[in-house]
Design an enzyme around this catalytic site. Structure first.
Site, PDB file in Angstrom:
ATOM      1  CE1 TYR A 296       0.539   1.667   4.293  1.00 14.55           C
ATOM      2  CE2 TYR A 296       0.731  -0.713   4.551  1.00 14.55           C
ATOM      3  CZ  TYR A 296       0.933   0.568   5.035  1.00 14.55           C
ATOM      4  OH  TYR A 296       1.533   0.753   6.253  1.00 14.55           O
ATOM      5  CB  CYS A 297       1.844   3.887  -1.629  1.00 12.85           C
ATOM      6  SG  CYS A 297       0.982   3.802  -3.214  1.00 12.85           S
ATOM      7  CB  THR A 298      -0.097   8.417  -0.435  1.00 17.72           C
ATOM      8  OG1 THR A 298       1.038   8.469   0.415  1.00 17.72           O
ATOM      9  CG2 THR A 298      -1.058   9.540  -0.070  1.00 17.72           C
TER      10      THR A 298
ATOM     11  CB  ILE B 198      -3.559   5.367   2.765  1.00 21.21           C
ATOM     12  CG1 ILE B 198      -2.388   4.382   2.824  1.00 21.21           C
ATOM     13  CG2 ILE B 198      -4.081   5.639   4.171  1.00 21.21           C
ATOM     14  CD1 ILE B 198      -1.125   4.963   3.427  1.00 21.21           C
TER      15      ILE B 198
END
Length: 528
Positions: free
Chosen positions: A353-355, A383
């Site tokens: 996952y990332c932003t 996210i």
């Protein structure tokens, strides 16, 4: 903002959003309005005449439509020749009687574009299947033709409510091959200036990535333009734009540029392509996978790794429970981190996952290319989208963003501490030494005591400069940065990162220094 449809889609006139000014009317040889246009056309073009005339009429009418404001009814209205029309019949009658010459010119221009398509033996349907109107985009290089009509709005409407309370920030990306990124760059620059948007947009042959802020009206028009542009309309949907409170004030200026990558991983897209990413999981699916992972009796022996693809100063103030958060300063270090810790991922199922999802696209492709993982999954929408659906889910703390806000809050959890006293604190500030400007976590009590720099070294330099009243330039020499390993090595017992780690006394620097910001992310929001 042009939108193209093929002749077999002619009934869907409302899908056309091409302004009259978009058409090339300079060539007077195309048409004499008083002559019989249809009789002058060759046999092949005659077959397209009915479609072109019908479409030209619809396009002209569409340009006269008055956009409904959010608080107004959805009933359509049109404004032409200083008159307001409230029903379709009246505007059609007006255009047919008062603007016949303009429709004739539009028809000729559309026919000209259709005529450049080579004839095929398969007839009109086969020829139209190539969607020849798309060639208009290639031929029409005038950037102004691809800007929305804002004549019905006052300048105050576009720039009002640009503050953090009434404005909005858009975060988006789109991976797709672009033949002319420099043209897209010029168009994006003009578009953002046209709508009074600030922010940062990064363009490459592999796609586009950016964050822009302004009034809600401006961001709405921006999304409409992007979704109607032939370059992106088949690759993006409204859900691809993540929104948050903000505005033009979140960015000091507008920066648009062309680069090799739309997010700097440091590896050519020709070597690691976005076309081979991990499996995308919706926020709901990802939530279930994390729940399953956290419920396992012995998480240390789990076959799953929950991998945070962001930088350490991002995961420091917010992260998923039980994640592996690499202690790296830049996403360009991520490939080296994977290489150095490759055995950690062998025969594992990886949840990345990332932003906003963009780093996972090529990050997952890189990890997959190593051929050691059982499966590689990534959180679709990042996210941002997860917190929209699960604000009190498994992500704890704030969401770091690459603009003047520094972080977004979706829950009340604080997972980080003041770098000086260890008290719970998660609000970043810049190091007080101008030449450093690294992000730090210093609580109000410590700030009142004068602890406003990222480390002792920087604090001393700042004091010396203040006494001398001179500005001396120095590069990144902070002791907190010097102590940090560029590419950390993970031990098996270090895989799990607790939600509330113990304070690390003496470690000041929590973010990138000014020179790092410039190296790692033009634009800053490209780390989505």
């Amino acid at each position: 903002m042009p939108s193209f449809t093929s002749p077999d889609q002619g009934d869907d006139l409302e899908a056309c959003v091409l302004r009259f000014s978009d058409l090339d009317l300079k060539d007077t040889r195309l048409i004499n309005p008083s002559s019989g246009l249809k009789a002058e056309l060759d046999v092949s073009t005659k077959k397209k005449y009915s479609f072109a005339k019908k479409k030209a009429f619809a396009l002209f009418v569409k340009t006269k439509e008055v956009p409904a404001r959010p608080f107004e009814c959805k009933e359509k209205r049109w404004k032409c020749c200083q008159q307001l029309f409230r029903d379709r019949i009246s505007i059609h009658r007006h255009v047919a009687t008062q603007h016949a010459d303009e429709i004739c010119h539009q028809t000729a221009s559309l026919l000209k574009q259709l005529a450049v398509t080579p004839n095929t033996s398969k007839g009109l349907k086969s020829e139209d299947s190539r969607n020849p109107l798309k060639e208009y985009f290639t031929c029409n290089r005038e950037v102004s033709a691809w800007l929305p009509d804002i004549s019905c709005f006052s300048p105050d409407e576009l720039i009002s409510s640009q503050g953090s309370d009434g404005g909005e920030v858009l975060l988006y990306y789109c991976y797709r091959d672009l033949e002319d990124p420099h043209w897209v760059c010029a168009w994006q620059t003009a578009l953002c200036q046209h709508l009074s948007l600030t922010g940062k947009v990064r363009i490459a042959t592999e796609g586009i990535n950016g964050t822009v802020g302004g009034s809600k009206l401006a961001t709405r028009l921006y999304v409409e333009v992007m979704l109607s542009c032939p370059l992106f309309k088949d690759y993006m949907c409204k859900d691809d734009f993540k929104t948050s409170k903000g505005g033009a004030c979140c960015f000091p200026e507008l920066r648009v540029g062309v680069f090799e990558e739309i997010v700097p991983m440091g590896i050519s897209p020709n070597k690691i392509s976005y076309k081979k990413p991990g499996i995308h999981l919706s926020p709901g699916e990802f939530h279930k996978e994390v729940e399953k992972f956290l419920s396992q009796a012995n998480e240390e022996q789990s076959d799953t790794i929950l991998l945070d693809c962001r930088n350490f100063y991002e995961s420091k103030i917010g992260r998923f429970q039980g994640c592996l958060a690499p202690d790296i300063r830049k996403f360009s270090y991520f490939p080296s981190y994977i290489d150095k810790n490759l055995e950690l991922f062998r025969e594992k199922k990886v949840l990345m996952y990332c932003t906003g999802g963009i780093r996972c696209e090529r990050g997952s492709a890189y990890l997959k290319a190593k051929g050691v993982c059982k499966e590689v999954f990534q959180l679709k929408g990042g996210i941002h989208k997860y917190l929209e659906e699960f604000p009190d889910g498994f992500y704890k703390g704030k969401l770091f963003v690459f603009d003047e806000r520094y972080a977004l809050s979706y829950n009340s959890d604080i997972v980080s501490e003041c770098s000086y006293c260890g008290a719970p604190w998660d609000q970043y500030k810049l190091c007080s030494t101008p030449q450093c400007r690294q992000l730090i976590l210093a609580c109000p009590a410590c700030q009142r005591q004068g602890f406003t720099a990222c480390c002792v070294t920087c604090q001393d330099k700042g004091r010396r400069l203040a006494l001398r009243r001179t500005q001396s330039s120095f590069k990144e020499e902070c002791e907190c940065t010097a102590r940090r390993a560029r590419i950390p090595s993970e031990l098996p017992q270090q895989v799990r990162l607790p939600v509330s780690p113990r304070p690390r006394p003496g470690v000041g620097g929590d973010g990138p220094c000014s020179c790092e910001w410039q190296q790692q992310d033009f634009p800053r929001p490209s780390q989505s």
